[in-house]
Design a protein around this motif. Structure first.
Motif, PDB file in Angstrom:
ATOM      1  N   UNK A 124       0.831  -1.201   0.000  1.00  0.00           N
ATOM      2  CA  UNK A 124       0.000   0.000   0.000  1.00  0.00           C
ATOM      3  C   UNK A 124       0.863   1.248   0.000  1.00  0.00           C
ATOM      4  N   UNK A 125       1.892   1.276   0.851  1.00  0.00           N
ATOM      5  CA  UNK A 125       2.765   2.445   0.937  1.00  0.00           C
ATOM      6  C   UNK A 125       3.498   2.691  -0.377  1.00  0.00           C
ATOM      7  N   UNK A 126       3.833   1.622  -1.085  1.00  0.00           N
ATOM      8  CA  UNK A 126       4.577   1.752  -2.338  1.00  0.00           C
ATOM      9  C   UNK A 126       3.706   2.227  -3.490  1.00  0.00           C
ATOM     10  N   UNK A 140      -2.024   7.910  -1.440  1.00  0.00           N
ATOM     11  CA  UNK A 140      -3.219   8.579  -0.919  1.00  0.00           C
ATOM     12  C   UNK A 140      -3.927   7.711   0.109  1.00  0.00           C
ATOM     13  N   UNK A 141      -4.135   6.428  -0.217  1.00  0.00           N
ATOM     14  CA  UNK A 141      -4.767   5.522   0.732  1.00  0.00           C
ATOM     15  C   UNK A 141      -3.923   5.398   2.001  1.00  0.00           C
ATOM     16  N   UNK A 142      -2.614   5.304   1.818  1.00  0.00           N
ATOM     17  CA  UNK A 142      -1.716   5.104   2.949  1.00  0.00           C
ATOM     18  C   UNK A 142      -1.773   6.298   3.905  1.00  0.00           C
ATOM     19  N   UNK A 143      -1.695   7.507   3.344  1.00  0.00           N
ATOM     20  CA  UNK A 143      -1.745   8.706   4.180  1.00  0.00           C
ATOM     21  C   UNK A 143      -3.087   8.832   4.890  1.00  0.00           C
ATOM     22  N   UNK A 144      -4.162   8.537   4.168  1.00  0.00           N
ATOM     23  CA  UNK A 144      -5.491   8.633   4.783  1.00  0.00           C
ATOM     24  C   UNK A 144      -5.622   7.647   5.939  1.00  0.00           C
ATOM     25  N   UNK A 145      -5.043   6.457   5.798  1.00  0.00           N
ATOM     26  CA  UNK A 145      -5.141   5.450   6.856  1.00  0.00           C
ATOM     27  C   UNK A 145      -4.428   5.895   8.124  1.00  0.00           C
TER      28      UNK A 145
END
Length: 289
Positions: free
Chosen positions: A26-28, A32-37
């Protein structure tokens, strides 16, 4: 953050390895999803990683060239999820998430069916046809995420589903050029004809088409945002930040002059942090209140 898994009560080494692999993927691939999480309490973040990590793994198999391996993997992982045990790292984390949050397996089945369609379906005649695909490809992911974000009512769950569809339509508009290279055109045939676009090439008619699709996507975001107050407080910041981060892609498309054929636009790191950092601080304050 290693304490996320401990906060979530995840201590089994093999299970932790699956969650960490999902998080790395996910981080790679999905900043956007990673930061939101990160806006969620640590105890909830691993479950977001599992949902999106599993989905990204499947998507990478379909789009990354491992098409021959996808269908056997799909059949095996579905059988193992139904049986309640799997050695697949991505599947192990997802299975634990599904059990923890009582997520129906039909959402994963519908998601994998949408991924399977990408192997053979290269175009969609109507928006209604495309919407069915987007529900499977992204709406089902948002439905899996809904309980983690605290969607307790039917209205809140539907808002999250619309958020997922808005994310997917944003991706479609951003990836027009990449999809063309794969032989796919997700823009509905009825919309192409409405704007007199007979082939996907730059020009005024194509720009007007993209403007139309952006307006449609923003309407979906508005509908999804209306449901955010219905979420648990812990999930509101994550949902809003995710929509702002992904909605920024639409702004970037406009700034590019609607050039989604020759380039793949993105939201810069500075813009992402400008959205994520204040939201993160607000979420910390809300948790300490």
């Amino acid at each position: 953050m290693s304490d996320e898994l401990a906060a979530a009560g995840i201590r089994d080494p093999r299970l932790r390895a699956g969650y960490l692999r999902c998080k790395r993927l996910l981080a790679e691939h999905d900043k956007s999803y990673y930061l939101a999480a990160l806006l969620l309490p640590p105890a909830r973040r691993p479950f977001v990683h599992a949902i999106y990590g599993f989905a990204r793994h499947a998507d990478e198999m379909v789009d990354g060239g491992d098409t021959a391996g996808f269908e056997p993997w799909r059949d095996r992982i579905l059988a193992e999820l139904r049986a309640g045990d799997t050695d697949d790292e991505f599947g192990r984390a997802l299975l634990h998430t599904v059990r923890t949050w009582d997520i129906p397996l039909r959402y994963i089945e519908d998601f994998l069916a949408a991924m399977t369609s990408d192997l053979t379906v290269t175009s969609y005649e109507t928006y209604a046809d495309l919407e069915v695909y987007m529900h499977g490809a992204a709406g089902t992911m948002a439905l899996q995420l809904a309980p983690v974000l605290g969607a307790r009512s039917e209205e809140a769950v539907e808002a999250m589903r619309l958020m997922g569809i808005a994310f997917q339509l944003t991706n479609i508009l951003r990836d027009v050029g990449d999809d063309l290279q794969r032989g796919r055109v997700y823009l509905p045939g009825e919309d192409l004809r409405r704007f007199g676009v007979t082939e996907i090439v730059a020009g005024q008619r194509f720009r007007e088409l993209i403007k139309y699709e952006i307006a449609r996507t923003r309407s979906l975001y508005r509908q999804a945002r209306a449901g955010v107050p219905l979420l648990d407080p812990a999930g509101r910041s994550t949902a809003l930040a995710g929509m702002r981060l992904y909605g920024g892609i639409l702004d970037a498309i406009e700034r590019s002059g609607y050039d989604v054929i020759a380039q793949r636009v993105s939201v810069g790191a500075g813009r992402q942090l400008a959205i994520a950092v204040p939201a993160y601080l607000r979420s910390l304050l809300a948790r300490s209140a």
